[in-house]
Design a protein around this motif. Sequence first.
Motif, PDB file in Angstrom:
ATOM      1  N   MET A 115       0.828  -1.168   0.000  1.00 35.54           N
ATOM      2  CA  MET A 115       0.000   0.000   0.000  1.00 35.54           C
ATOM      3  C   MET A 115       0.884   1.247   0.000  1.00 35.54           C
ATOM      4  N   PRO A 116       1.462   1.546  -1.137  1.00 39.24           N
ATOM      5  CA  PRO A 116       2.339   2.719  -1.226  1.00 39.24           C
ATOM      6  C   PRO A 116       1.555   4.011  -1.095  1.00 39.24           C
ATOM      7  N   SER A 117       2.213   5.006  -0.505  1.00 38.16           N
ATOM      8  CA  SER A 117       1.584   6.316  -0.401  1.00 38.16           C
ATOM      9  C   SER A 117       2.379   7.293  -1.248  1.00 38.16           C
ATOM     10  N   THR A 118       1.742   8.356  -1.629  1.00 39.89           N
ATOM     11  CA  THR A 118       2.422   9.360  -2.434  1.00 39.89           C
ATOM     12  C   THR A 118       2.301  10.714  -1.750  1.00 39.89           C
ATOM     13  N   PRO A 119       3.018  10.883  -0.625  1.00 44.77           N
ATOM     14  CA  PRO A 119       2.951  12.172   0.063  1.00 44.77           C
ATOM     15  C   PRO A 119       3.651  13.256  -0.740  1.00 44.77           C
ATOM     16  N   GLU A 120       3.266  14.506  -0.502  1.00 42.91           N
ATOM     17  CA  GLU A 120       3.911  15.605  -1.211  1.00 42.91           C
ATOM     18  C   GLU A 120       5.348  15.805  -0.755  1.00 42.91           C
ATOM     19  N   ARG A 121       5.683  15.291   0.416  1.00 43.40           N
ATOM     20  CA  ARG A 121       7.062  15.311   0.892  1.00 43.40           C
ATOM     21  C   ARG A 121       7.302  14.015   1.666  1.00 43.40           C
ATOM     22  N   PRO A 122       8.556  13.595   1.788  1.00 43.45           N
ATOM     23  CA  PRO A 122       8.831  12.350   2.509  1.00 43.45           C
ATOM     24  C   PRO A 122       8.435  12.434   3.982  1.00 43.45           C
ATOM     25  N   ARG A 123       8.052  11.312   4.559  1.00 45.92           N
ATOM     26  CA  ARG A 123       7.749  11.237   5.988  1.00 45.92           C
ATOM     27  C   ARG A 123       9.054  11.357   6.756  1.00 45.92           C
ATOM     28  N   ARG A 124       8.986  11.989   7.907  1.00 43.80           N
ATOM     29  CA  ARG A 124      10.159  12.137   8.752  1.00 43.80           C
ATOM     30  C   ARG A 124      10.073  11.106   9.876  1.00 43.80           C
ATOM     31  N   VAL A 125      11.152  10.349  10.063  1.00 41.43           N
ATOM     32  CA  VAL A 125      11.248   9.356  11.129  1.00 41.43           C
ATOM     33  C   VAL A 125      12.448   9.733  11.985  1.00 41.43           C
ATOM     34  N   VAL A 126      12.225   9.879  13.300  1.00 39.05           N
ATOM     35  CA  VAL A 126      13.293  10.242  14.226  1.00 39.05           C
ATOM     36  C   VAL A 126      13.621   9.014  15.063  1.00 39.05           C
ATOM     37  N   VAL A 127      14.883   8.585  15.015  1.00 38.67           N
ATOM     38  CA  VAL A 127      15.340   7.437  15.780  1.00 38.67           C
ATOM     39  C   VAL A 127      15.957   7.946  17.072  1.00 38.67           C
ATOM     40  N   GLN A 128      15.465   7.458  18.213  1.00 38.48           N
ATOM     41  CA  GLN A 128      15.975   7.869  19.513  1.00 38.48           C
ATOM     42  C   GLN A 128      16.721   6.706  20.150  1.00 38.48           C
ATOM     43  N   ASP A 129      17.841   7.019  20.809  1.00 37.80           N
ATOM     44  CA  ASP A 129      18.566   5.994  21.548  1.00 37.80           C
ATOM     45  C   ASP A 129      17.678   5.443  22.647  1.00 37.80           C
ATOM     46  N   HIS A 130      17.455   4.148  22.655  1.00 45.25           N
ATOM     47  CA  HIS A 130      16.711   3.472  23.717  1.00 45.25           C
ATOM     48  C   HIS A 130      15.309   4.034  23.901  1.00 45.25           C
ATOM     49  N   GLY A 131      14.682   4.428  22.834  1.00 43.83           N
ATOM     50  CA  GLY A 131      13.330   4.971  22.912  1.00 43.83           C
ATOM     51  C   GLY A 131      12.542   4.590  21.680  1.00 43.83           C
ATOM     52  N   PRO A 132      11.356   5.168  21.534  1.00 44.52           N
ATOM     53  CA  PRO A 132      10.507   4.834  20.391  1.00 44.52           C
ATOM     54  C   PRO A 132      10.985   5.509  19.105  1.00 44.52           C
ATOM     55  N   LEU A 133      10.463   5.044  17.995  1.00 45.98           N
ATOM     56  CA  LEU A 133      10.630   5.738  16.728  1.00 45.98           C
ATOM     57  C   LEU A 133       9.543   6.797  16.657  1.00 45.98           C
ATOM     58  N   LEU A 134       9.906   8.018  16.362  1.00 47.80           N
ATOM     59  CA  LEU A 134       8.926   9.084  16.195  1.00 47.80           C
ATOM     60  C   LEU A 134       8.686   9.253  14.706  1.00 47.80           C
ATOM     61  N   VAL A 135       7.443   9.072  14.290  1.00 50.68           N
ATOM     62  CA  VAL A 135       7.080   9.105  12.876  1.00 50.68           C
ATOM     63  C   VAL A 135       6.036  10.184  12.660  1.00 50.68           C
ATOM     64  N   GLU A 136       6.269  11.053  11.675  1.00 54.18           N
ATOM     65  CA  GLU A 136       5.260  12.047  11.331  1.00 54.18           C
ATOM     66  C   GLU A 136       4.046  11.316  10.781  1.00 54.18           C
ATOM     67  N   GLY A 137       2.894  11.636  11.317  1.00 55.21           N
ATOM     68  CA  GLY A 137       1.671  10.961  10.927  1.00 55.21           C
ATOM     69  C   GLY A 137       0.945  11.694   9.827  1.00 55.21           C
ATOM     70  N   PRO A 138      -0.163  11.179   9.426  1.00 57.87           N
ATOM     71  CA  PRO A 138      -0.778   9.945   9.888  1.00 57.87           C
ATOM     72  C   PRO A 138      -0.017   8.718   9.380  1.00 57.87           C
ATOM     73  N   VAL A 139      -0.140   7.603  10.111  1.00 57.83           N
ATOM     74  CA  VAL A 139       0.568   6.378   9.735  1.00 57.83           C
ATOM     75  C   VAL A 139      -0.351   5.172   9.858  1.00 57.83           C
ATOM     76  N   THR A 140      -0.012   4.154   9.089  1.00 56.61           N
ATOM     77  CA  THR A 140      -0.631   2.843   9.206  1.00 56.61           C
ATOM     78  C   THR A 140       0.495   1.850   9.419  1.00 56.61           C
ATOM     79  N   ILE A 141       0.377   1.034  10.464  1.00 57.44           N
ATOM     80  CA  ILE A 141       1.396   0.033  10.777  1.00 57.44           C
ATOM     81  C   ILE A 141       0.810  -1.332  10.459  1.00 57.44           C
ATOM     82  N   VAL A 142       1.570  -2.140   9.728  1.00 59.68           N
ATOM     83  CA  VAL A 142       1.155  -3.496   9.390  1.00 59.68           C
ATOM     84  C   VAL A 142       1.989  -4.454  10.232  1.00 59.68           C
ATOM     85  N   ALA A 143       1.330  -5.266  11.068  1.00 58.29           N
ATOM     86  CA  ALA A 143       2.006  -6.219  11.937  1.00 58.29           C
ATOM     87  C   ALA A 143       2.408  -7.465  11.162  1.00 58.29           C
ATOM     88  N   GLU A 144       3.231  -8.296  11.814  1.00 59.73           N
ATOM     89  CA  GLU A 144       3.688  -9.540  11.185  1.00 59.73           C
ATOM     90  C   GLU A 144       2.537 -10.438  10.756  1.00 59.73           C
TER      91      GLU A 144
END
Length: 87
Positions: free
Chosen positions: A1-30
């Motif tokens: 389910m590809p998306s075509t945003p007008e700009r790329p989504r920003r993902v912030v990786v934190q040491d020992h913490g959650p991933l911060l993702v600019e929304g809206p988002v859909t997460i697909v589990a295993e």
Amino acid sequence: MPSTPERPRRVVVQDHGPLLVEGPVTIVAEDGTTRTSDRFMVAVCTCRRSRSYPWCDTSHRVHSRARRTAGNPPGADDAAPADGETP
């Protein structure tokens, strides 16, 4: 389910913490189930301790505090306290 945003989504990786993702988002589990959030910023759990997985509920903070009180010095655990938080 590809998306075509007008700009790329920003993902912030934190040491020992959650991933911060600019929304809206859909997460697909295993198993193929999906979870959707329309928030402007979403914290995605990376430690799998969250009771609201895949969303972060800061359970990683409680776990690191418990390890420190069990005899480990600060800095020996897998997460540092947040600003203003006491170990």
